[in-house]
Design an enzyme around this catalytic site. Structure first.
Site, mmCIF file in Angstrom:
data_model
loop_
_atom_site.group_PDB
_atom_site.id
_atom_site.type_symbol
_atom_site.label_atom_id
_atom_site.label_comp_id
_atom_site.label_asym_id
_atom_site.label_seq_id
_atom_site.Cartn_x
_atom_site.Cartn_y
_atom_site.Cartn_z
ATOM 1 N N CYS A 145 0.864 -1.175 0.000
ATOM 2 C CA CYS A 145 0.000 0.000 0.000
ATOM 3 C C CYS A 145 0.906 1.232 0.000
ATOM 4 O O CYS A 145 2.112 1.132 0.238
ATOM 5 C CB CYS A 145 -0.923 0.007 1.217
ATOM 6 S SG CYS A 145 -2.313 1.160 1.074
ATOM 7 N N CYS A 154 -0.153 4.214 1.736
ATOM 8 C CA CYS A 154 -0.589 5.169 2.758
ATOM 9 C C CYS A 154 0.508 5.518 3.758
ATOM 10 O O CYS A 154 0.574 6.641 4.258
ATOM 11 C CB CYS A 154 -1.828 4.665 3.481
ATOM 12 S SG CYS A 154 -1.606 3.122 4.377
ATOM 13 N N CYS A 207 -4.091 6.069 0.237
ATOM 14 C CA CYS A 207 -3.543 4.804 -0.253
ATOM 15 C C CYS A 207 -3.187 4.827 -1.730
ATOM 16 O O CYS A 207 -2.794 3.798 -2.289
ATOM 17 C CB CYS A 207 -4.540 3.681 0.011
ATOM 18 S SG CYS A 207 -4.931 3.464 1.762
ATOM 19 N N LYS A 220 -12.213 -5.019 2.288
ATOM 20 C CA LYS A 220 -11.693 -4.143 3.335
ATOM 21 C C LYS A 220 -12.654 -2.976 3.515
ATOM 22 O O LYS A 220 -12.887 -2.194 2.586
ATOM 23 C CB LYS A 220 -10.302 -3.640 2.964
ATOM 24 C CG LYS A 220 -9.675 -2.723 4.025
ATOM 25 C CD LYS A 220 -8.277 -2.307 3.596
ATOM 26 C CE LYS A 220 -7.627 -1.367 4.596
ATOM 27 N NZ LYS A 220 -6.270 -0.968 4.175
ATOM 28 N N ARG A 274 -3.343 3.266 12.754
ATOM 29 C CA ARG A 274 -2.886 4.499 12.109
ATOM 30 C C ARG A 274 -1.924 5.262 13.008
ATOM 31 O O ARG A 274 -1.039 5.964 12.520
ATOM 32 C CB ARG A 274 -4.093 5.344 11.700
ATOM 33 C CG ARG A 274 -4.874 4.686 10.571
ATOM 34 C CD ARG A 274 -6.139 5.414 10.197
ATOM 35 N NE ARG A 274 -6.842 4.675 9.144
ATOM 36 C CZ ARG A 274 -8.042 4.981 8.687
ATOM 37 N NH1 ARG A 274 -8.687 6.024 9.182
ATOM 38 N NH2 ARG A 274 -8.606 4.259 7.735
ATOM 39 N N ARG A 304 -11.221 7.601 3.703
ATOM 40 C CA ARG A 304 -10.950 6.586 2.682
ATOM 41 C C ARG A 304 -12.214 5.907 2.179
ATOM 42 O O ARG A 304 -12.164 4.832 1.594
ATOM 43 C CB ARG A 304 -9.961 5.555 3.247
ATOM 44 C CG ARG A 304 -8.606 6.177 3.540
ATOM 45 C CD ARG A 304 -7.648 5.222 4.213
ATOM 46 N NE ARG A 304 -6.356 5.878 4.414
ATOM 47 C CZ ARG A 304 -5.469 5.515 5.334
ATOM 48 N NH1 ARG A 304 -5.718 4.494 6.143
ATOM 49 N NH2 ARG A 304 -4.333 6.176 5.462
ATOM 50 N N GLU A 350 -16.608 -7.856 -4.803
ATOM 51 C CA GLU A 350 -15.195 -7.522 -4.646
ATOM 52 C C GLU A 350 -14.329 -8.783 -4.646
ATOM 53 O O GLU A 350 -13.289 -8.852 -5.299
ATOM 54 C CB GLU A 350 -14.972 -6.742 -3.357
ATOM 55 C CG GLU A 350 -15.381 -5.291 -3.410
ATOM 56 C CD GLU A 350 -14.328 -4.429 -4.107
ATOM 57 O OE1 GLU A 350 -13.341 -4.969 -4.626
ATOM 58 O OE2 GLU A 350 -14.508 -3.200 -4.130
ATOM 59 N N LYS A 395 -11.335 -7.667 6.238
ATOM 60 C CA LYS A 395 -10.830 -6.764 7.264
ATOM 61 C C LYS A 395 -11.871 -5.684 7.530
ATOM 62 O O LYS A 395 -12.347 -5.064 6.568
ATOM 63 C CB LYS A 395 -9.520 -6.125 6.780
ATOM 64 C CG LYS A 395 -8.883 -5.168 7.773
ATOM 65 C CD LYS A 395 -7.603 -4.566 7.202
ATOM 66 C CE LYS A 395 -6.982 -3.592 8.204
ATOM 67 N NZ LYS A 395 -5.757 -2.955 7.695
ATOM 68 N N SER A 422 -6.497 -3.579 14.814
ATOM 69 C CA SER A 422 -5.952 -2.905 15.987
ATOM 70 C C SER A 422 -7.017 -2.483 16.995
ATOM 71 O O SER A 422 -6.824 -2.638 18.201
ATOM 72 C CB SER A 422 -5.150 -1.675 15.544
ATOM 73 O OG SER A 422 -5.965 -0.766 14.814
#
Length: 325
Positions: free
Chosen positions: A120, A122, A130, A195, A205, A217, A233, A248, A274
């Site tokens: 990625c 980002c 991203c 995602k 982050r 995003r 997707e 995710k 996270s």
């Protein structure tokens, strides 16, 4: 069968019976441990919002990798914090970039470890998005070439698997072509196929220093309200050559994991992110829950929903628990 002829409690009365008929299991080999790599030497900085998680300099990675292997966790996924950022995220595909150096260090010092890399931009762009910006918007097609260059640079450094997380349309195909054209046809792609634009990413982050500097995003990550879109997707990524499909976040999207498991025969991964990790840690530190039991129950729920692989910051803790401490 009705009570009293059938008593389900018969097979719950002791641990031997419970273990004998247990439908879902957890083993360390099913888990991938995330590592955050930072510039410098001899650095090990705690992430305040993620107790037990650290940012590590490259020279600290071998120790971490060896500990993972000793616990039975055979795979890690790398996230890099570069020394410099720019509008195009050029550090992502630099031959001497932070992740590229980290790959070489791990493959040199801990060759048995499977090294997966997040692909990625980002973490490398000064705007935190991203992809590349054109007219203030993230431009899908301009970004594809840079993602392919990044994945290829990881493969050249020795990565065992690449994992694009950007959610640009067409990136799996672009990466697959770049790898195959350069004789890396045996490097698998674990695609962040589904995602969501989730509020559970906040602590990550902080750890990766990759919050967007403006906007959000939601124009490229999925709407949390949508489930049918997840199948569209994932189907696109299967058709483009993905080897593993990822969902995710994990816990808030167990239904999506189950949909992918039922629809596709590819391996399914889930990222226990996270925020999901931090909530358990915070509540356990307050004494409000039994942290180990909630950790285990949560990871089991992800497996039970259909995930073959779990990316989790709990990988080492869970592995210790499985071996009895």
């Amino acid at each position: 069968m009705v009570f009293p002829e059938y008593r389900p409690r018969r097979l719950r009365q002791n641990e031997n019976f419970r273990a004998m008929i247990r439908e879902t299991t957890l083993v360390p080999e099913q888990m991938i441990y995330p590592l955050f790599v930072m510039p410098g030497k001899n650095r090990r900085e705690p992430v305040p919002s993620m107790p037990g998680v650290f940012r590590l300099s490259v020279d600290q990675l071998a120790r971490e990798g060896k500990e993972c292997l000793e616990l039975g966790v055979r795979s890690v996924i790398l996230f890099g914090l570069p020394e410099k950022k720019d509008p195009m995220g050029s550090g992502a595909h630099a031959g001497d970039g932070i992740v590229q150096r980290a790959i070489r260090e791990l493959k040199n010092k801990v060759p048995e470890l499977t090294v997966v890399t997040d692909v990625c931009l980002c973490e490398y762009t000064d705007h935190g998005h991203c992809g590349c910006l054109v007219g203030g918007e993230v431009d899908n097609d301009t970004t594809l070439e840079l993602l392919a260059r990044t994945a290829l640079s990881h493969a050249k450094a020795g990565a065992d698997m690449v994992a694009p997380s950007d959610m640009m349309d067409g990136r799996v195909s672009e990466i697959r072509s770049a790898l195959d054209e350069n004789n890396f046809h045996m490097v698998p792609i674990m695609s962040y196929a589904v995602k969501y634009a989730s509020a559970f990413y906040g602590p990550f982050r902080d750890a990766a220093d990759c919050a967007p500097q403006f906007g959000d995003r939601r124009s490229y990550q999925m709407d949390p309200a949508n489930s049918r879109e997840a199948l569209r997707e994932a189907t696109l990524d299967v058709d483009e050559g993905a080897d593993i499909l990822m969902v995710k976040p994990a816990v808030a999207y167990l239904d999506i994991i189950r949909q992918l498991r039922d629809e596709f025969d590819l391996p399914v991964a889930a990222y226990h992110v996270s925020g999901e990790y931090a909530m358990i840690k915070a509540a356990a530190e307050k004494g409000w829950i039994d942290g180990d039991r909630v950790m285990a129950e949560t990871l089991l729920s992800i497996r039970r929903a259909g995930a073959d692989i779990i990316i989790t910051y709990f990988a080492k803790d869970m592995a210790r628990l499985l071996r009895g401490g």
